[in-house]
Write an enzyme that holds these catalytic residues in place. Structure first.
Site, mmCIF file in Angstrom:
data_model
loop_
_atom_site.group_PDB
_atom_site.id
_atom_site.type_symbol
_atom_site.label_atom_id
_atom_site.label_comp_id
_atom_site.label_asym_id
_atom_site.label_seq_id
_atom_site.Cartn_x
_atom_site.Cartn_y
_atom_site.Cartn_z
ATOM 1 N N HIS A 1 0.822 -1.214 0.000
ATOM 2 C CA HIS A 1 0.000 0.000 0.000
ATOM 3 C C HIS A 1 0.857 1.266 0.000
ATOM 4 O O HIS A 1 1.825 1.389 0.730
ATOM 5 C CB HIS A 1 -1.033 0.006 1.125
ATOM 6 N N ASP B 1 6.020 0.783 6.911
ATOM 7 C CA ASP B 1 4.588 0.572 6.683
ATOM 8 C C ASP B 1 4.035 1.658 5.771
ATOM 9 O O ASP B 1 3.560 2.683 6.239
ATOM 10 C CB ASP B 1 3.854 0.576 8.032
ATOM 11 N N GLU C 1 -5.062 1.603 2.359
ATOM 12 C CA GLU C 1 -5.098 0.423 3.228
ATOM 13 C C GLU C 1 -5.315 0.820 4.682
ATOM 14 O O GLU C 1 -6.004 0.127 5.430
ATOM 15 C CB GLU C 1 -3.791 -0.370 3.087
ATOM 16 N N GLU C 2 -4.726 1.938 5.098
ATOM 17 C CA GLU C 2 -4.688 2.285 6.514
ATOM 18 C C GLU C 2 -6.050 2.621 7.111
ATOM 19 O O GLU C 2 -6.299 2.330 8.274
ATOM 20 C CB GLU C 2 -3.717 3.452 6.752
ATOM 21 N N ASP D 1 3.530 -6.344 3.368
ATOM 22 C CA ASP D 1 3.079 -5.277 4.271
ATOM 23 C C ASP D 1 3.442 -5.615 5.712
ATOM 24 O O ASP D 1 2.636 -5.460 6.621
ATOM 25 C CB ASP D 1 1.569 -5.065 4.121
ATOM 26 N N HIS E 1 3.111 2.708 12.686
ATOM 27 C CA HIS E 1 2.200 3.846 12.896
ATOM 28 C C HIS E 1 2.783 4.911 13.821
ATOM 29 O O HIS E 1 2.030 5.664 14.456
ATOM 30 C CB HIS E 1 0.861 3.367 13.468
#
Length: 457
Positions: free
Chosen positions: A279, A291, A325-326, A353, A425
């Site tokens: 992503h 990520d 995606e998130e 991922d 994140h």
């Protein structure tokens, strides 16, 4: 005797052909790793994505620039076909920097590290209330309204350090992030903060998606760093504690974005497609390096390597840089629908991922015959440290293909997981956190897996 002699000769020829094929594959795979390690482009491409574009939250200017970056890179590397697939995505912004403090009964004030959870509403100025701690979401669910009404809920559930696979630990406490605001609001809380879903004790709060439910009041939701969580827990243990925090986040109307799609055409006229991807979007803190900048680069570099070494696959290999995606997976959903609506023959999909760490192997989400197929790759890939070929998970972006194509096998790239939740994140997920050699090994592993899967299907 003639029959047995013929049979013996036939078996010998078959064995020789099989051995020759394995030797040929072994030589080819060695070339993939040589290309990635000696002449690879992955580290510079990741630097460019992280530093020249930056964090890429869906709906942002950076996300749009990342789309243009992805298209340009695929064209630069001579992909056979490059297109942009439109997709409508949500647009949420964090706003001004979040701030938080706790205040004890003796009027001691301590500042905390906090980030709003993705999708949260703002606080509309400073929010101040007594804070009540729960160590598990189930504890909150069992609480009475009288305990929680008018307070800020603090969900202080740590990831389990005894879990060897850190994704298991993450799954064990994901619910405090996803559902915490809903469960707290049901009991009349005015806000919720959670302990970051992170393994180390540090000052970096970790964001991520949370959700509201229709008919349940929306309350602000944030994540505290693990160090701040420990400080707050100690204060609560000593007596009544107030939490004060401010967040300025808000939703905007949906916007149009794109999946970036590139192809390496196959030799077969069947039109069968193997999709690989990661992503392109990321959270708005850090730079989205692990990520999922690493996953994007794994797939980009894998196809560059195949083209550079003049490998023509049997199936068309399609690389997709998925958007959103998130916080919605609109890119993955839109791609699966688009493929089905166009009557495409999707036969397998692979996702990266899980970060840019040392590769360990691949997992299979699909029928057992596909698991046996990838387990047959082990002897060829073991010299490169790839040993994990097990049942498991493919990925969020490719998961909608399971509904569109019944029985399709999904494969997930599996690197070492021990450090992933140091950065996931968080503001610390920057280019400098990715090791060049580990990234390159991942790219070569992806190229080798695609090559073998293409031959084996």
């Amino acid at each position: 005797m003639t029959f047995f002699r013929t049979l013996f000769i036939s078996c010998s020829l078959f064995s020789s052909a099989l051995l020759f094929g394995q030797q040929s594959d072994s030589v080819q795979i060695r070339q993939f790793f040589n290309e990635a390690l000696l002449r690879g482009k992955s580290h510079e491409d990741l630097r460019s994505l992280c530093k020249d574009i930056g964090a890429r939250i869906t709906g942002s200017a950076q996300a749009q620039m990342a789309v243009e970056w992805g298209k340009r890179k695929m064209e630069e590397y001579g992909f056979d076909k490059v297109t942009l697939q439109p997709v409508t995505v949500p647009h949420w912004e964090r706003g001004t920097k979040e701030v938080a403090w706790f205040q004890t009964a003796s009027n001691q004030v301590v500042q905390l590290d906090i980030l709003a959870l993705g999708g949260s509403i703002g606080t509309n100025g400073l929010l101040k209330a007594e804070v009540i701690q729960f160590n598990h979401l189930d504890e909150l669910k069992k609480a009475s309204k009288a305990q929680v009404q008018g307070k800020i809920v603090f969900l202080n559930q740590p990831m389990n350090p005894a879990d060897i696979v850190t994704f298991t630990a993450y799954g064990g406490c994901y619910a405090i992030r996803g559902q915490g605001a809903v469960e707290a609001a049901k009991l009349g809380a005015v806000g919720v903060v959670i302990r970051s879903l992170a393994m180390p004790e540090d000052q970096h709060p970790h964001t991520g998606s949370m959700y509201y439910e229709t008919g349940i009041a929306k309350i602000p939701a944030g994540a505290l760093s693990t160090k701040s969580s420990n400080l707050l827990a100690e204060a609560i243990q000593k007596g009544k504690t107030q939490l004060i925090f401010e967040m300025d986040c808000r939703d905007y109307p949906d916007v149009q974005s794109f999946n970036v799609v590139g192809e390496l055409k196959g030799s077969s006229k069947s039109g069968e497609i193997i999709t690989i991807g990661g992503h392109l979007d990321s959270w708005d803190t850090g730079e989205g390096a692990h990520d999922d900048g690493a996953g994007i680069v794994h797939c980009l570099e894998a196809i560059r390597i195949l083209k550079q070494l003049k490998i023509q696959p049997v199936h068309t290999i399609r690389v997709v840089f998925f958007m959103n995606e998130e916080n919605g997976n609109k890119g993955g959903q839109g791609y699966a629908k688009w493929a089905k609506d166009n009557n495409e023959k999707q036969v397998a999909a692979i996702e990266s991922d899980r970060g840019g760490f040392t590769p360990h192997g691949f997992e299979c989400d699909g029928p057992d015959n596909y698991l046996k197929l990838i387990q047959s790759f082990r002897s060829l890939l073991l010299p490169y440290g790839l040993y994990h070929f097990e049942k498991g998970y493919g990925g969020v972006d490719i998961s909608p293909l399971k509904e569109a194509y019944k029985g399709i096998p999904l494969f997930g790239f599996v690197p070492d997981s021990q450090r992933y939740f140091d950065f996931h994140h968080a503001p610390s997920d920057v280019f400098e956190s990715v090791n060049k050699r580990e990234l390159e090994l991942g790219c070569a592993s992806m190229a080798a897996f695609v090559y073998l899967l293409d031959k084996g299907l």
